[in-house]
Design an enzyme around this catalytic site. Structure first.
Site, short mmCIF file in Angstrom:
data_model
loop_
_atom_site.label_atom_id
_atom_site.label_comp_id
_atom_site.label_asym_id
_atom_site.label_seq_id
_atom_site.Cartn_x
_atom_site.Cartn_y
_atom_site.Cartn_z
CG ASP A 102 -2.31 0.55 0.89
OD1 ASP A 102 -2.41 1.38 -0.01
OD2 ASP A 102 -3.28 0.18 1.59
CG ASP A 128 -8.97 2.57 -1.60
OD1 ASP A 128 -8.82 2.88 -0.42
OD2 ASP A 128 -8.03 2.20 -2.33
#
Length: 681
Positions: free
Chosen positions: A182, A237
């Protein structure tokens, strides 16, 4: 869409990140890299070419984040249970192999030796024991960390920045097969540098680990990550909503040239089964991700999944499109009026063709074999991948596609085409709009799209069961034969009861026919009949008039208040650039609102712009459509723009549609207002 915090430095709230156990790249700025992150000369060797490495087809599997986040449901029992279900429910046989852990698997601090420590409450036997169990099922395990000092959850677990080689070796020792990497708390270190360091660290372990770059597309990883990871996020996202899924799809589609074996564009994981969309929308989600050769990472808790969810996720025909070894991502053939045609070249020479309807009402979508890239041929074989039926076609590919639906075909110049029954197209020439107790005349058309004739054709229309609707044919409903390229057209009279409430009602249009070999085919098309009343004469506020249908990115369309975003009634006064409007509509891109104009109206007027409730990131464009034709539009408007006057000539239109698009950059903060919106009739 919810405004997301800046991610270049500092603590960042966890974003929904998806993909199965593979490492994802996340990005940032510039700062000195700790000495522990510097590889030796041997460790810095170039990675294998994509066709020699892992993920030669898009990774398939599971990631827990969308269904659990950091809740207590995420633990060793869940992970083992998912592995069991992969086997028991046939998902392993369908191609799913990665069972991936997302954030919150570790303790908030490293041990005295700087090592990561699995949370003993969640994983009492450690990660290696879980990996061993997953491997015993013939599956693979994935894990998560961030290319920063901490991960993305609110708690902030240890990130790998400065610990790349140590963490990578721990993952390898545990038997990890996939790393999602991430982008939070990255301290401004250059994204390419951070993600390349972890690539080299993974390689140095000697264990093949799929590397998923979760950089959110901020630094265009598709342009530089082909020799770094096997997949890279191209978007922010995903969330479990139509607007989010649609926005990510539109951002990912133009990047087809960068995808191929061992390097995949990743528009984030699947939301199928999480409850925020309809099954029709989830089939579109699964279809379009497959046509885009995207990773298929299940984001729902399979222990609670419905039969319909399993049916969608285990569709072998659709999965074969995603997993085709040629590795081509589908490209857009056309997209006018929300009628999308996307074609994906397959290794065997066939084409997967998605007929996708973005709009909130059924539409006819059509293309040809030539337009989708197939060679000239006498006829073609076309398989409907959701009906699992084969047909022959003379070259036209067409269907009436329901709102937010997708018809997915696999089409080939197959010399065995004559063995299949002819393809057909069934639909109404126009929508059904009728006032209570009044009759509406509509025409149903059955067309033979095949090279062979359709025989013993019968067409029927039926109203809602038990609702008192009268449906009568005013023309022939049968034909002994409909030749190739010809049609059977039947006029129908549809009458709702006098007391029918305003709203949408389901009619059923059905055709049956036989192939020359005697194979019986039944085709059913759901049709929406709208009971509506003509708007009053003069100027009416659109915030007060009934609408036919709405589609909205986040939350419902709001009357006379802003969108607010989540639940009904959570908006504020409509405000654009400090100007407040008492009447109008509050929406969130992508949005559409349909009104019945009864061919008696002339003009739509409004003051439009981004609502002030979102401060700096909204970018939208407004459009007015009349019976499927765009009659007015603005350019892209932002929070800094003053209200803009919009006027559209809708003379003679039966249906007027107000549309807001995302301005081409995703739906983040796209709260849009139709201030003082009026319809003059």
């Amino acid at each position: 869409m919810r405004r997301l915090p800046t991610r270049s430095t500092g603590t960042v709230r966890r974003r929904v990140v998806g993909a199965m156990a593979v490492a994802v790249l996340c990005t940032g700025g510039l700062v000195a890299v700790p000495a522990s992150a510097t590889p030796t000369a041997a460790q810095a060797e170039a990675p294998p070419a994509p066709d020699e490495g892992p993920a030669l087809t898009p990774p398939m599997g599971f990631n827990n984040w969308n269904s659990t986040h950091c809740s207590a449901d995420f633990d060793e029992a869940m992970v083992k249970g998912i592995a069991d279900l992969f086997v028991d429910k046939g998902l392993k046989d369908a191609g799913y192999q990665y069972v991936n852990l997302d954030d919150c698997w570790a303790l908030p601090s490293r041990d005295a030796n700087g090592k990561l420590v699995p949370d003993p409450a969640r994983f009492p036997n450690g990660i290696k024991a879980v990996a061993d169990y997953v491997h015993s099922k013939g599956l693979k395990l994935g894990i998560y960390t961030s290319a920063g000092t901490k991960t993305c959850s609110d708690i902030g677990f240890p990130g790998a920045l400065g610990h790349e080689y140590s963490d990578a070796q721990q993952f390898a020792d545990w038997g990890v097969d996939y790393l999602k990497y991430d982008n939070c708390n990255n301290q401004g270190v250059d994204a390419k540098q951070r993600y390349t360091t972890m690539r080299d660290a993974l390689k140095a372990t000697g264990r093949p680990i799929v590397y998923s770059i979760c950089e959110w597309g901020e630094n265009k990883p598709w342009e530089w990550a082909g020799d770094v990871g096997q997949l890279w996020r191209t978007t922010g996202d995903i969330s479990d909503s139509w607007g989010s899924m649609l926005s990510l799809m539109k951002q990912n589609l133009p990047l087809a040239q960068y995808a191929g074996p061992g390097h995949w564009n990743d528009p984030d994981m699947l939301e199928v089964g999480n409850g925020g969309m309809t099954d029709t929308e989830y089939r579109t989600h699964f279809s379009m991700w497959s046509v885009m050769a995207s990773p298929l990472l299940i984001g729902t808790d399979l222990r609670k999944a419905s039969d319909e969810t399993y049916e969608i996720l285990s569709n072998h025909d659709v999965i074969a499109v995603d997993q085709d070894p040629l590795g081509k991502q589908g490209t857009v053939v056309s997209s006018e009026g929300g009628r999308w045609v996307v074609s994906k070249e397959m290794k065997d020479g066939s084409r997967a063709v998605a007929l996708f309807n973005e709009s909130g009402s059924a539409q006819r979508i059509a293309t040809t074999a030539k337009e989708v890239g197939l060679p000239s041929a006498t006829a073609y074989a076309a398989r409907d991948l959701w009906q699992h039926k084969d047909f022959n076609t003379a070259g036209t590919l067409a269907a009436t596609v329901p709102a937010h639906g997708t018809v997915l075909l696999r089409v080939a110049a197959d010399p065995k085409w004559a063995a299949y029954p002819p393809a057909s197209e069934l639909g109404l020439d126009e929508g059904v709009f009728v006032e209570p107790g009044a009759a509406a005349k509509v025409t149903a058309t059955f067309t033979d799209l095949g090279r062979t004739p359709a025989r013993d054709v019968a067409v029927s229309v039926s109203g809602p069961a038990g609702k008192g609707w009268a449906v009568k044919a005013a023309g022939p409903t049968r034909a002994s034969e409909v030749p190739s390229g010809k049609s059977l057209r039947t006029r129908w009279t549809v009458t709702p009861p006098a007391g029918a409430a305003t709203g949408a009602y389901d009619l059923t249009l059905r055709a049956t026919y036989r192939s020359p070999q005697g194979t019986k085919v039944t085709s059913t098309v759901p049709v929406t009949a709208s009971v509506a009343t003509a708007p009053p004469s003069g100027a009416s506020d659109l915030g007060d008039l009934p609408w036919l249908a709405t589609s909205n990115g986040y939350g419902p369309v709001e009357r006379n208040t802003s969108n607010g975003e989540d639940g009904a009634g959570d908006g504020n006064p409509l405000t654009i650039g400090g100007t407040v409007y008492a009447k109008g509509l509050g929406v969130h891109a992508p949005s559409s609102v349909d009104y019945y104009a009864a061919r008696s109206c002339e003009r739509v007027t409004a003051q439009v712009g981004v609502d002030d409730e979102k401060d700096t990131k909204g970018t939208v464009a407004f459009e007015v459509w009349a019976d499927g034709k765009k009659v007015a539009s603005t350019g892209v408007l932002t929070n800094s723009d003053a209200p803009q006057s919009l006027s559209a000539d809708v003379t003679g239109a039966q249906v007027v549609r107000l549309v807001v698009t995302d301005g081409g950059d995703g739906v983040d903060s796209d709260h849009a207002d139709w201030g003082d919106a009026q319809l003059d009739c």
